[in-house]
Motif scaffolding. Structure first.
Motif, short mmCIF file in Angstrom:
data_model
loop_
_atom_site.label_atom_id
_atom_site.label_comp_id
_atom_site.label_asym_id
_atom_site.label_seq_id
_atom_site.Cartn_x
_atom_site.Cartn_y
_atom_site.Cartn_z
N GLU A 79 29.22 12.14 15.35
CA GLU A 79 30.59 12.31 14.88
C GLU A 79 30.60 12.83 13.44
O GLU A 79 29.82 12.38 12.60
CB GLU A 79 31.35 10.98 14.97
N VAL A 80 31.49 13.79 13.19
CA VAL A 80 31.63 14.36 11.85
C VAL A 80 33.10 14.29 11.46
O VAL A 80 33.97 14.80 12.18
CB VAL A 80 31.15 15.84 11.81
N ILE A 81 33.37 13.61 10.35
CA ILE A 81 34.75 13.51 9.86
C ILE A 81 35.14 14.82 9.19
O ILE A 81 34.33 15.44 8.50
CB ILE A 81 34.87 12.31 8.91
N CYS A 82 36.39 15.24 9.42
CA CYS A 82 36.86 16.51 8.86
C CYS A 82 38.34 16.37 8.51
O CYS A 82 39.09 15.69 9.22
CB CYS A 82 36.67 17.61 9.92
N SER A 83 38.76 16.99 7.43
CA SER A 83 40.19 17.03 7.11
C SER A 83 40.93 17.63 8.30
O SER A 83 40.50 18.65 8.84
CB SER A 83 40.45 17.93 5.90
N SER A 84 42.05 17.03 8.69
CA SER A 84 42.84 17.63 9.76
C SER A 84 43.65 18.81 9.25
O SER A 84 43.82 19.81 9.94
CB SER A 84 43.78 16.61 10.40
N PHE A 85 44.13 18.67 8.01
CA PHE A 85 44.99 19.71 7.44
C PHE A 85 44.08 20.77 6.82
O PHE A 85 43.67 20.67 5.65
CB PHE A 85 45.91 19.09 6.40
N THR A 86 43.73 21.78 7.61
CA THR A 86 42.83 22.84 7.16
C THR A 86 42.89 24.01 8.13
O THR A 86 43.62 23.99 9.12
CB THR A 86 41.38 22.31 7.05
N PHE A 87 42.13 25.03 7.82
CA PHE A 87 41.93 26.18 8.71
C PHE A 87 40.84 25.81 9.72
O PHE A 87 39.91 25.07 9.38
CB PHE A 87 41.54 27.38 7.85
N SER A 88 40.93 26.34 10.93
CA SER A 88 40.03 25.93 12.01
C SER A 88 38.55 26.15 11.69
O SER A 88 37.69 25.48 12.25
CB SER A 88 40.39 26.68 13.29
N ALA A 89 38.25 27.07 10.77
CA ALA A 89 36.84 27.34 10.45
C ALA A 89 36.16 26.15 9.81
O ALA A 89 34.93 26.08 9.79
CB ALA A 89 36.72 28.56 9.53
N SER A 90 36.93 25.19 9.27
CA SER A 90 36.31 23.97 8.75
C SER A 90 35.72 23.15 9.90
O SER A 90 34.70 22.50 9.73
CB SER A 90 37.34 23.09 8.04
#
Ligand SMILES: *Cc1c(COP(=O)(O)O)cnc(C)c1O
Length: 380
Positions: A79-90
């Motif tokens: 699992e990798v945590i990622c900002s939800s509010f971003t561009f899909s390339a993140s």
């Protein structure tokens, strides 16, 4: 008066005139290939500018995020945590590695990852799965630094490495230190719409030399040192070309000017709307935050504008040949990502509903931005 037939763009490339000397040098030496002296030169320029010891230039910011995940050993099912509010390339590179994105919502001040919610997400993932998330992809959206002290402290407490997606934040600093240099690995983008461009490209930076060396190795087809072609790893063709890097070198010479110009645009827009109650700008929460203001972004509060909403303004501007765009649609609302775990507080959904990016190109003229502001005022 502005010629309204010419469209005013959100964020267009802006050459300095200093690019051609690097490109001509490449041509006259026949250095028309990937890597080469302009690439090393650009890497040195970036290292010096952001204050990091190691940098590898790559074909895109997306490639840099992908390699960052590989360098941190992200594997199938992690699992990798990622900002939800971003561009899909993140988030896309997480799925390239068959790992699982876990999205975390924003706080209201910087619009970036909410530290409190990050803690909730980490603790909840550990309780639910018995495993700790393997990395955190932290985004500095629209050039605004995230709340780095709080976020880094939580990541350190749980010993989870941070990948800083500073694709939009080259030139932004937090407490005087450059975005992209706080995590294990940072990435930048030089796509055509970013604050500076190589027409397409990216960079991976780290305080760890071995990460940048391995990034270069993987980006150049992972060839073992042998006279024949021998491979012990899966490789990628993620190199930056020496021609693109020449553009980048000319752009690095004016990066500070570009930051100054975009910040001026922000100040202009903000002061143009001080008397408008229903318009709110994303602004630096304190002197600790220095944003490159890649894009000036605002929120429209229809309850204070007699019902005029974001879409009314966006469509009205479009009819006036002004390009604007809604804020990024959060990843947890995207059809391709909506079934992944997400820790939400409603902030990014409200931003998406009410937010708009304004034309912010560094080559936009004073007349053009007057025209944009006046067009919005007449719509209001
Ligand atoms: C542009 C961007 C990227 C991707 O960079 P490319 O160079 O276009 O691949 C990643 N993350 C964010 C937040 C971006 O804005």
């Amino acid at each position: 008066m502005v010629n309204t037939k010419e469209k005013i763009w959100l964020s267009s490339p802006h050459m300095s005139g200093k690019e051609m000397k690097y490109i001509e040098e490449a041509f006259s030496n026949n250095h028309v290939f990937p890597l080469g002296p302009n690439v090393s030169g650009l890497e040195n320029d970036i290292k010096y500018y952001v204050g990091t010891d190691n940098c590898t230039c790559l074909s895109s910011g997306t490639a840099a995020i992908h390699l960052a995940l590989i360098l941190l050993g992200i594997k199938h099912g992690d699992e990798v945590i990622c900002s939800s509010f971003t561009f899909s390339a993140s988030a896309n590179p997480i799925v390239y590695e068959k790992a699982i994105p876990v999205f975390v919502d924003s706080e209201e001040e910087t619009w970036n990852m909410d530290p409190q919610l990050l803690r909730v997400a980490i603790e909840n993932r550990i309780n639910n799965t018995g495993n700790k998330p393997k990395a955190i992809i932290l985004v500095h959206l629209y050039g605004m630094p995230a709340k780095l002290d709080e976020l880094v402290a939580i990541a350190n407490e749980f010993e989870i490495p941070i990948i800083e997606d500073a694709a939009e934040a080259l030139g932004s600093t937090y407490k005087g230190r450059h975005c992209g240099t706080f995590g294990e690995i940072g990435i930048y983008s030089f796509n055509g719409n970013k604050i500076i461009t190589t027409s397409g490209g990216g960079a991976l930076v780290s305080y760890k030399k071995e990460y940048c060396q391995k990034a270069l190795f993987l980006a150049t087809q992972a060839r073992d040192s042998a006279p024949h072609y021998q491979h012990s790893y899966i490789g990628y063709n993620y190199r930056m070309s020496n021609i693109s890097a020449g553009i980048g070198r000319g752009q690095m010479e004016v990066l500070d000017e570009r930051v100054t110009k975009r910040r001026e645009h922000f100040d202009f827009y903000k002061s143009a709307f001080t008397s408008f109650d229903g318009i709110e700008f994303l602004q630096e929460p304190s002197a600790d935050f220095f944003s490159n203001h890649w894009l000036t972004t605002l929120l429209v509060h229809p309850e204070k504008t007699r019902g005029i909403n974001r879409e009314n303004i966006r469509l009205g501007l479009e009819a006036n040949q002004v390009e604007t765009r809604p804020l990024w649609k959060p990843m947890h609302l995207q059809p391709i990502f909506k079934h992944y775990p997400a820790y939400l507080n409603g902030v990014s959904e409200r931003l998406f509903e009410n937010g708009l990016c304004l034309p912010s190109s560094s080559n936009m003229t004073d007349d053009e931005r007057d025209y944009v502001a006046n067009s919005i005022k007449s719509l209001l």
